[in-house]
Design an enzyme around this catalytic site. Structure first.
Site, PDB file in Angstrom:
ATOM      1  N   ASN A 145      43.631  48.035  44.700  1.00 20.35           N
ATOM      2  CA  ASN A 145      44.797  47.355  44.133  1.00 20.35           C
ATOM      3  C   ASN A 145      44.582  45.850  44.342  1.00 20.35           C
ATOM      4  O   ASN A 145      44.771  45.342  45.445  1.00 20.35           O
ATOM      5  CB  ASN A 145      46.055  47.850  44.850  1.00 20.35           C
ATOM      6  CG  ASN A 145      47.329  47.291  44.237  1.00 20.35           C
ATOM      7  OD1 ASN A 145      47.286  46.402  43.384  1.00 20.35           O
ATOM      8  ND2 ASN A 145      48.460  47.807  44.684  1.00 20.35           N
ATOM      9  N   ARG A 186      44.344  49.934  40.042  1.00 20.93           N
ATOM     10  CA  ARG A 186      45.680  49.731  39.509  1.00 20.93           C
ATOM     11  C   ARG A 186      45.624  48.555  38.528  1.00 20.93           C
ATOM     12  O   ARG A 186      45.157  47.466  38.882  1.00 20.93           O
ATOM     13  CB  ARG A 186      46.634  49.402  40.642  1.00 20.93           C
ATOM     14  CG  ARG A 186      47.994  49.084  40.117  1.00 20.93           C
ATOM     15  CD  ARG A 186      48.873  48.497  41.179  1.00 20.93           C
ATOM     16  NE  ARG A 186      50.168  48.187  40.588  1.00 20.93           N
ATOM     17  CZ  ARG A 186      51.034  47.400  41.154  1.00 20.93           C
ATOM     18  NH1 ARG A 186      50.765  46.848  42.316  1.00 20.93           N
ATOM     19  NH2 ARG A 186      52.182  47.165  40.570  1.00 20.93           N
ATOM     20  N   HIS A 225      55.831  49.078  37.221  1.00 20.96           N
ATOM     21  CA  HIS A 225      56.068  50.009  38.332  1.00 20.96           C
ATOM     22  C   HIS A 225      55.972  51.469  37.896  1.00 20.96           C
ATOM     23  O   HIS A 225      56.510  52.365  38.544  1.00 20.96           O
ATOM     24  CB  HIS A 225      57.458  49.776  38.982  1.00 20.96           C
ATOM     25  CG  HIS A 225      57.597  48.440  39.638  1.00 20.96           C
ATOM     26  ND1 HIS A 225      58.731  47.665  39.514  1.00 20.96           N
ATOM     27  CD2 HIS A 225      56.739  47.734  40.412  1.00 20.96           C
ATOM     28  CE1 HIS A 225      58.572  46.538  40.188  1.00 20.96           C
ATOM     29  NE2 HIS A 225      57.369  46.561  40.739  1.00 20.96           N
ATOM     30  N   ARG A 235      61.409  36.010  41.476  1.00 21.94           N
ATOM     31  CA  ARG A 235      61.599  36.004  40.014  1.00 21.94           C
ATOM     32  C   ARG A 235      63.077  36.045  39.655  1.00 21.94           C
ATOM     33  O   ARG A 235      63.866  36.748  40.303  1.00 21.94           O
ATOM     34  CB  ARG A 235      60.901  37.215  39.371  1.00 21.94           C
ATOM     35  CG  ARG A 235      59.414  37.166  39.492  1.00 21.94           C
ATOM     36  CD  ARG A 235      58.777  38.319  38.727  1.00 21.94           C
ATOM     37  NE  ARG A 235      57.465  38.607  39.286  1.00 21.94           N
ATOM     38  CZ  ARG A 235      56.997  39.821  39.528  1.00 21.94           C
ATOM     39  NH1 ARG A 235      57.698  40.887  39.229  1.00 21.94           N
ATOM     40  NH2 ARG A 235      55.800  39.973  40.057  1.00 21.94           N
ATOM     41  N   GLU A 241      52.012  54.848  45.419  1.00 19.62           N
ATOM     42  CA  GLU A 241      51.269  54.548  44.193  1.00 19.62           C
ATOM     43  C   GLU A 241      49.789  54.891  44.354  1.00 19.62           C
ATOM     44  O   GLU A 241      49.147  55.355  43.419  1.00 19.62           O
ATOM     45  CB  GLU A 241      51.446  53.064  43.831  1.00 19.62           C
ATOM     46  CG  GLU A 241      52.865  52.767  43.358  1.00 19.62           C
ATOM     47  CD  GLU A 241      53.279  51.311  43.507  1.00 19.62           C
ATOM     48  OE1 GLU A 241      53.310  50.817  44.664  1.00 19.62           O
ATOM     49  OE2 GLU A 241      53.552  50.668  42.486  1.00 19.62           O
TER      50      GLU A 241
END
Ligand code: ADP
Length: 395
Positions: free
Chosen positions: A6, A88, A176, A237, A381
């Site tokens: 990742n 990923r 996601h 964000r 994940e």
């Protein structure tokens, strides 16, 4: 063994899995941080921790160090012990509806996708490039967007000229998705329901955060859009804002479009409102005597609640569960309570005791009086990436 990578802009996380009879066991994991700054690579194996600050000048150098260290510490005998590498990848556009082996054509397509995700795809591309060069095992791409390719047109289109979609692919992609797929799978096991009947609202609340409505086991809507900037108030964000703010701030300050986009991505959200931190724990700590931190928490909770109510309206009485996951969703009972306090149209009463209990994989945190069950559930994940990689290369 399967290696899961990742890659972030200045980091590279890895997990090395041993796969036996559908059992996926992490035997070693690690994190290279501050790549191209003053890089430090931490590797955990067999209860021990090794650190190195050898050449971590870019993702390619970091990949080389990883391979060397796996051999040096005898975690693998030879690189042929590793059957495949799963990566990923944030943005797979409309093209990649599922995970795929990275052939030359696939890699070229992933590179073309950079126009859609200039901030998010380059680190993964650098990592793939490096591993393809150093070792000859199949690489597999697992996309954050794939799970959302089932979202219907009415939910993925923006109310802008239709040609922006047909000519420039402007649409909601959502992110996601690897986490949502894992939670959907786990929820099916917990509720003992077939995928086709599963309806849930999943709140993935980490530094980056989004909500997903799962209808009949598939993504039906999600709060992130063309990029991961839309939707919830996140660590740094902004989430949803009036698009005219861009032009207004440019005219007031002379800042460029790039500067303003950067500010909306890196200096807004919890950090922007509180002025303290992007990390929820710091914001909670400072909220006792800092009204802006308190405000950041209230605004975040209200935004999450707004999406929960909106998606509950889409799913109607078929809703099976509301799930909180990722760093904040899994760990912050305070944030979960704040969010549920703001959901006023549904009775989602939490049990204070259950909400504050520790748990292993998941815990039911609502009371028996709640209209719908609410869970805190740990996402994974990496294991999804490992499973996809394993299955694709053993097809
Ligand atoms: P990402 O993967 O998007 O970088 P994470 O899923 O790791 O983010 O989530 C990071 C967020 O989770 C941070 O805001 C952090 O404060 C919060 N978090 C992590 N652990 C806890 C905890 N024990 N209590 C409250 N918040 C936590």
């Amino acid at each position: 063994m399967i290696l899961v990578i990742n890659a972030g802009s200045s980091s590279m996380k890895f997990q090395l899995y041993k796969v036996t009879n559908n059992n996926y066991e992490v035997i070693c994991k690690g994190l290279a941080e501050r790549i191209n700054i003053d890089g430090i690579f931490t590797i955990k194996f067999n209860g021990q921790e090794f650190q190195t600050n050898e050449d971590l000048s870019d993702h390619s150098a970091t990949a080389k160090v990883l391979i060397a260290k796996l051999k040096e510490h005898k975690i693998i005998q030879d690189f042929s012990d590793i059957q495949g590498i799963g990566h990923r990848i944030v943005h797979g556009g409309e093209k990649f509806t599922q995970s795929t082996v990275i052939t030359d054509e696939v890699f070229a397509e992933i590179k073309r996708m950079v126009t859609l995700a200039p901030l998010h795809n380059p680190p993964a591309i650098a990592a793939i490039e490096a591993f393809r060069r150093i070792v000859s095992v199949p690489n597999v791409a697992v996309f954050d967007t794939s799970f959302h390719t089932t979202i219907p047109e009415e939910n993925y289109l923006y109310s802008v000229p239709y040609e922006w979609y047909t000519e420039h692919q402007v649409r909601r992609y959502g992110f996601h998705g690897i986490s949502y797929r894992y939670i959907t799978k786990r929820l099916r096991e917990v509720l003992q329901k077939p995928a086709a009947n599963l309806n849930a609202i999943i709140c993935h609340l980490g530094n980056g955060a989004s909500v997903c409505a799962v209808k009949n086991g598939k993504s039906f809507n999600t709060s992130m859009g063309l990029t991961p900037l839309e939707g919830l108030i996140m660590g740094t964000r902004s989430g949803d804002i009036d698009p005219s703010i861009h032009q207004f701030i440019a005219s007031q300050t002379g800042a460029s479009l790039d500067d303003i986009t950067n500010t909306l991505n890196k200096k807004s959200g919890l950090l922007g409102i509180s002025g303290v931190s992007s990390d929820l724990r710091d914001v909670f700590k400072s909220s006792k005597d800092n009204s802006r931190s308190q405000l950041a928490l209230t605004m975040s909770a209200k935004r999450i609640a707004k999406y929960i109510v909106d998606y509950a309206n889409d799913l109607g009485t078929k809703l099976d569960a509301v799930v909180f996951t990722a760093g904040i969703g899994e760990n912050s009972s305070e944030m979960r309570q704040l969010v549920i306090n703001e959901v006023k149209l549904l009775n989602l009463e939490l049990s204070t005791q259950a909400n504050q209990s520790s748990y292993e994989n998941e815990i039911l945190i609502s009371t028996p009086h709640a209209s719908y069950p609410v869970y805190a559930m740990r996402t994974n994940e990496e294991v999804m990436i490992c499973e996809d990689t394993y299955h694709l290369i053993n097809k």
